[in-house]
Design a protein around this motif. Structure first.
Motif, PDB file in Angstrom:
ATOM      1  N   CYS A  22      21.697  65.776  48.077  1.00 56.11           N
ATOM      2  CA  CYS A  22      22.712  65.638  47.761  1.00 56.11           C
ATOM      3  C   CYS A  22      23.983  65.236  48.241  1.00 56.11           C
ATOM      4  CB  CYS A  22      23.331  65.025  46.471  1.00 56.11           C
ATOM      5  SG  CYS A  22      24.572  64.391  46.147  1.00 56.11           S
ATOM      6  N   TYR A  37      22.043  66.291  36.855  1.00 56.65           N
ATOM      7  CA  TYR A  37      21.974  65.899  35.252  1.00 56.65           C
ATOM      8  C   TYR A  37      19.974  64.791  35.558  1.00 56.65           C
ATOM      9  CZ  TYR A  37      26.550  65.631  34.131  1.00 56.65           C
ATOM     10  OH  TYR A  37      27.869  66.324  33.615  1.00 56.65           O
ATOM     11  N   ARG A  45      19.823  60.940  29.627  1.00 51.28           N
ATOM     12  CA  ARG A  45      20.337  61.473  30.404  1.00 51.28           C
ATOM     13  C   ARG A  45      20.800  63.524  30.354  1.00 51.28           C
ATOM     14  NH1 ARG A  45      23.442  58.510  35.877  1.00 51.28           N
ATOM     15  NH2 ARG A  45      21.523  57.000  35.336  1.00 51.28           N
ATOM     16  N   ARG A  50      25.706  72.506  37.102  1.00 54.51           N
ATOM     17  CA  ARG A  50      26.588  72.173  37.419  1.00 54.51           C
ATOM     18  C   ARG A  50      27.750  73.976  38.198  1.00 54.51           C
ATOM     19  NH1 ARG A  50      29.186  71.975  33.045  1.00 54.51           N
ATOM     20  NH2 ARG A  50      28.756  69.133  32.572  1.00 54.51           N
ATOM     21  N   TYR A  94      20.186  62.602  39.316  1.00 51.33           N
ATOM     22  CA  TYR A  94      21.027  62.242  40.147  1.00 51.33           C
ATOM     23  C   TYR A  94      22.201  63.558  40.479  1.00 51.33           C
ATOM     24  CZ  TYR A  94      19.688  57.976  37.038  1.00 51.33           C
ATOM     25  OH  TYR A  94      18.388  57.023  36.398  1.00 51.33           O
ATOM     26  N   CYS A  95      22.282  63.356  40.783  1.00 51.91           N
ATOM     27  CA  CYS A  95      23.728  64.404  41.091  1.00 51.91           C
ATOM     28  C   CYS A  95      25.220  63.231  40.486  1.00 51.91           C
ATOM     29  CB  CYS A  95      24.110  64.351  43.392  1.00 51.91           C
ATOM     30  SG  CYS A  95      24.104  62.969  44.282  1.00 51.91           S
ATOM     31  N   HIS A  96      26.855  63.965  40.578  1.00 54.08           N
ATOM     32  CA  HIS A  96      27.268  63.458  40.029  1.00 54.08           C
ATOM     33  C   HIS A  96      28.626  64.090  40.567  1.00 54.08           C
ATOM     34  CE1 HIS A  96      29.423  61.985  37.146  1.00 54.08           C
ATOM     35  NE2 HIS A  96      30.178  62.786  36.626  1.00 54.08           N
ATOM     36  N   GLU A  98      31.556  65.135  38.941  1.00 51.42           N
ATOM     37  CA  GLU A  98      32.422  65.226  37.387  1.00 51.42           C
ATOM     38  C   GLU A  98      33.966  64.888  37.754  1.00 51.42           C
ATOM     39  OE1 GLU A  98      30.374  67.431  34.775  1.00 51.42           O
ATOM     40  OE2 GLU A  98      29.234  65.840  35.883  1.00 51.42           O
ATOM     41  N   THR A 101      33.371  58.560  38.533  1.00 47.24           N
ATOM     42  CA  THR A 101      32.242  57.783  38.512  1.00 47.24           C
ATOM     43  C   THR A 101      31.321  57.176  39.209  1.00 47.24           C
ATOM     44  OG1 THR A 101      33.815  55.778  38.974  1.00 47.24           O
ATOM     45  CG2 THR A 101      33.379  55.941  37.096  1.00 47.24           C
ATOM     46  N   SER A 102      31.521  58.360  40.453  1.00 47.39           N
ATOM     47  CA  SER A 102      30.117  58.688  41.486  1.00 47.39           C
ATOM     48  C   SER A 102      28.982  59.020  40.022  1.00 47.39           C
ATOM     49  CB  SER A 102      30.558  59.168  42.332  1.00 47.39           C
ATOM     50  OG  SER A 102      31.919  58.300  42.776  1.00 47.39           O
ATOM     51  N   TRP A 103      27.663  58.501  40.748  1.00 46.93           N
ATOM     52  CA  TRP A 103      26.768  58.723  40.781  1.00 46.93           C
ATOM     53  C   TRP A 103      26.027  58.501  41.884  1.00 46.93           C
ATOM     54  CZ3 TRP A 103      25.134  61.369  36.159  1.00 46.93           C
ATOM     55  CH2 TRP A 103      25.765  61.760  35.167  1.00 46.93           C
TER      56      TRP A 103
END
Length: 113
Positions: A22, A37, A45, A50, A94-96, A98, A101-103
């Protein structure tokens, strides 16, 4: 807003391996807690793993000792090494970042013979 782009998914046989990547835009990647996730069909999800900016790591019990999360802050890249894959690992990953709101757009991982 950080932009996230995943790669590395695909079809693999049970027991096989895949590595997800990612790549994040911007210059603040190193400050974010990053996570992977996944979402299987008709399921919510769920957190897979993490990693904090300082390298502290948490895994879901279902992937412990099989998956490894890591990050390369110089390359603004998050990784997920997945070994001993099972059909139950089939999902969109999905990468996120934390706390934002970025996915990422999501990438399909299918484990099947």
């Amino acid at each position: 807003q950080v932009q996230l782009v995943e790669s590395g998914g695909g079809l693999v046989q049970p027991g096989g391996s895949l590595r997800l990547s990612c790549v994040a835009s911007g210059s603040f990647f190193r400050l974010y807690v990053m996570a992977w996730y996944r979402q299987a069909p008709e399921k919510q999800r769920e957190l897979v793993a993490r990693i904090t900016s300082g390298g502290r790591i948490k895994y879901d019990d279902s992937v412990l000792d099989r998956f490894t999360i890591s990050r390369d802050n110089a390359k603004s890249t998050l990784y997920l090494q997945m070994n001993s894959l099972k059909p139950a690992d089939t999902a969109v990953y999905y990468c996120h970042a934390e706390g934002t709101t970025s996915w990422g757009q999501g990438i399909q991982v299918t484990v099947s013979s």
